[in-house]
Design an enzyme around this catalytic site. Structure first.
Site, PDB file in Angstrom:
ATOM      1  N   ALA A   1       0.867  -1.188   0.000  1.00 49.55           N
ATOM      2  CA  ALA A   1       0.000   0.000   0.000  1.00 49.55           C
ATOM      3  C   ALA A   1       0.897   1.229   0.000  1.00 49.55           C
ATOM      4  O   ALA A   1       2.120   1.122   0.202  1.00 49.55           O
ATOM      5  CB  ALA A   1      -0.895   0.014   1.234  1.00 49.55           C
ATOM      6  N   LYS A   2       0.341   2.360  -0.281  1.00 47.69           N
ATOM      7  CA  LYS A   2       1.090   3.617  -0.132  1.00 47.69           C
ATOM      8  C   LYS A   2       0.089   4.742  -0.010  1.00 47.69           C
ATOM      9  O   LYS A   2      -1.041   4.640  -0.502  1.00 47.69           O
ATOM     10  CB  LYS A   2       1.989   3.868  -1.355  1.00 47.69           C
ATOM     11  CG  LYS A   2       3.178   4.759  -1.060  1.00 47.69           C
ATOM     12  CD  LYS A   2       4.279   4.010  -0.335  1.00 47.69           C
ATOM     13  CE  LYS A   2       5.491   4.855  -0.064  1.00 47.69           C
ATOM     14  NZ  LYS A   2       6.623   4.010   0.350  1.00 47.69           N
TER      15      LYS A   2
END
Ligand code: NAD
Length: 411
Positions: A100-101
């Protein structure tokens, strides 16, 4: 950056003959949360609209994990690329996470501390539905730090009504952070650099090192390289860098930077630009600032034997091909900077167990996992006759493919 991440996946999928169903599935993120929200400046009269993102690439192997960055260039494509790279990184390190980011499109250097705090708290409340200790766990990245993580944890906990330290990693120690987390990414970079030296006939303690970036990653990498006997000859921050062919006094340089807020003007070294620093003669070049630094325009000019990517995406596809032609070995970001997420994982595990490890234990465990991952990637590169980047991608994609295959398709 999104095009780069997808092009890397496509090239790897083709080389390894990846199942086309899985290939197609991995090209797009599973979830992307885009928000805009109002932000009141310190003058109280100005209210700006700010854009933020949280992208979760893959939910197959457990909760998702990845940093939050504050930068003027942040957009959906950049954050998605970084989420995709986090997936490979976690898989290479055998961590039970998907990638994720997140990011907010601001220039943190142009904001006061209280403005950064207000943005952090509002952004957190906008993404509360998609984060959580069993769901998606943010960490620091470009432009964010321990304090930002503490504000995220506090905002999330206020909403839940009880303290939830597990919602972020990279926290201050007093809130359940892990020993060794702040230097972990830099430490992983240096472990990879040492392993690469051993495999490619260099002697790390005698090497000359150039580092672009003097933040969380670059500073720790430079200090650890120095500690392990290498000579750090140049280092830079956003305003430019300093160079001394005989080696820099890093302790004096750190005091100078803390006092003056920049590296420029440090006595006993020549000034260099961020462009020039990449072309200085050295053995090991560590880009540890931002993306797209080594491109087709300067890849022919690099004067090093080894590039160890501390930053995410510092080398473009075209530059990668040029470096390969020139025989310059590149230790790719998804392996070289995986020390951060690895100690974030340790922090998450320690938090779940409520049992905390000493710095020495953390560093030993990190070293063991990094060396194992480096060796697995190096072995695959030799066996298949491909670059370390292709091998790292193949290893990560292969593990993800297996997890997807065994879970099957719902419904
Ligand atoms: P940071 O904000 O702590 O430091 C960034 C450094 O780069 C600073 O010295 C800054 O002055 C410099 N910089 C900023 N813009 C620049 C520009 N345009 N040109 C040259 N230098 C510039 O960030 P960080 O956490 O050290 O992250 C650096 C890189 O490492 C990013 O690509 C990030 O995604 C990656 N990374 C960080 C972590 C982590 O644990 N913090 C983990 C993995 C990867």
């Amino acid at each position: 950056m999104y095009r780069l991440a997808v092009a890397q996946l496509d090239s790897c999928a083709e080389q390894m003959g990846l199942d086309s169903n899985v290939w197609e599935r991995l090209r797009t993120p599973q979830r992307a949360h885009v928000v805009s929200f109002p932000f009141r400046r310190d003058d109280y009269d100005t209210v700006e609209t700010v854009f933020g993102y949280r992208v979760q690439h893959l939910l197959t192997m457990g909760p998702t994990k990845g940093g939050i960055r504050y930068d003027v260039d942040v957009d959906l494509g950049e954050v998605t690329a970084l989420a995709i790279w986090m997936t490979w990184k976690c898989a290479i390190m055998e961590l039970p996470f998907g990638g994720a980011k997140g990011g907010v499109r601001i220039d943190p250097r142009a904001l006061s501390r209280s403005e950064v705090q207000r943005i952090t708290r509002r952004f957190t409340s906008e993404i509360i539905p998609v984060i959580g200790p069993d769901r998606d766990i943010p960490a620091p990245d470009l432009g964010t730090d321990q304090q930002v993580m503490a504000w995220i944890m506090d905002t999330y906990s206020q909403q839940k009504g009880y303290a939830v330290p597990g919602v972020v990693t990279g926290k201050p120690i007093q809130l359940g952070g892990s020993e060794g987390r702040s230097e972990a990414t830099g430490r992983g970079v240096i472990i990879c650099a040492s392993e690469a030296c051993r495999e490619y006939g260099l002697h790390f303690p005698e090497s000359r090192v150039v580092v672009q970036g003097f933040g969380n990653v670059g500073r720790a990498a430079a200090e650890l390289a120095d500690e392990r006997g290498a000579r750090v000859v140049a280092i830079s921050d956003v305003g430019g860098g300093v160079y001394n062919a005989n080696g820099l006094d890093l302790e004096a340089l750190a005091s100078w930077s803390d006092e003056h807020g920049e590296l420029q003007g440090f006595p006993g070294a020549d000034g260099v630009t961020n462009h020039e620093i990449l072309e200085l003669p050295c053995d090991i070049l560590i880009p540890a600032a931002i993306q797209n630094q080594i491109t087709e325009l300067n890849a022919h000019e690099l004067d090093c034997k080894l590039v160890v990517e501390g930053a995410n995406g510092p080398t473009t596809l075209e530059a990668d091909a040029i470096l390969a032609d020139r025989g310059i070995i590149v230790v790719p970001d998804i392996l070289a900077n995986a020390g951060g997420v690895t100690v974030s994982y340790f922090e998450w595990v320690q938090g779940l167990a409520q049992f905390f490890w000493s710095e020495q234990e953390v560093n030993e465990k990190l070293e063991r996992l990094m060396v194992k991952a480096f060796q697995a990637v190096h072995y695959m590169a030799k066996e298949r006759g491909v670059s370390l980047r292709s091998a790292a991608m193949m290893l990560g994609v292969e593990r993800v493919k297996e997890a997807k295959r065994t879970r099957g398709v719902f419904p």
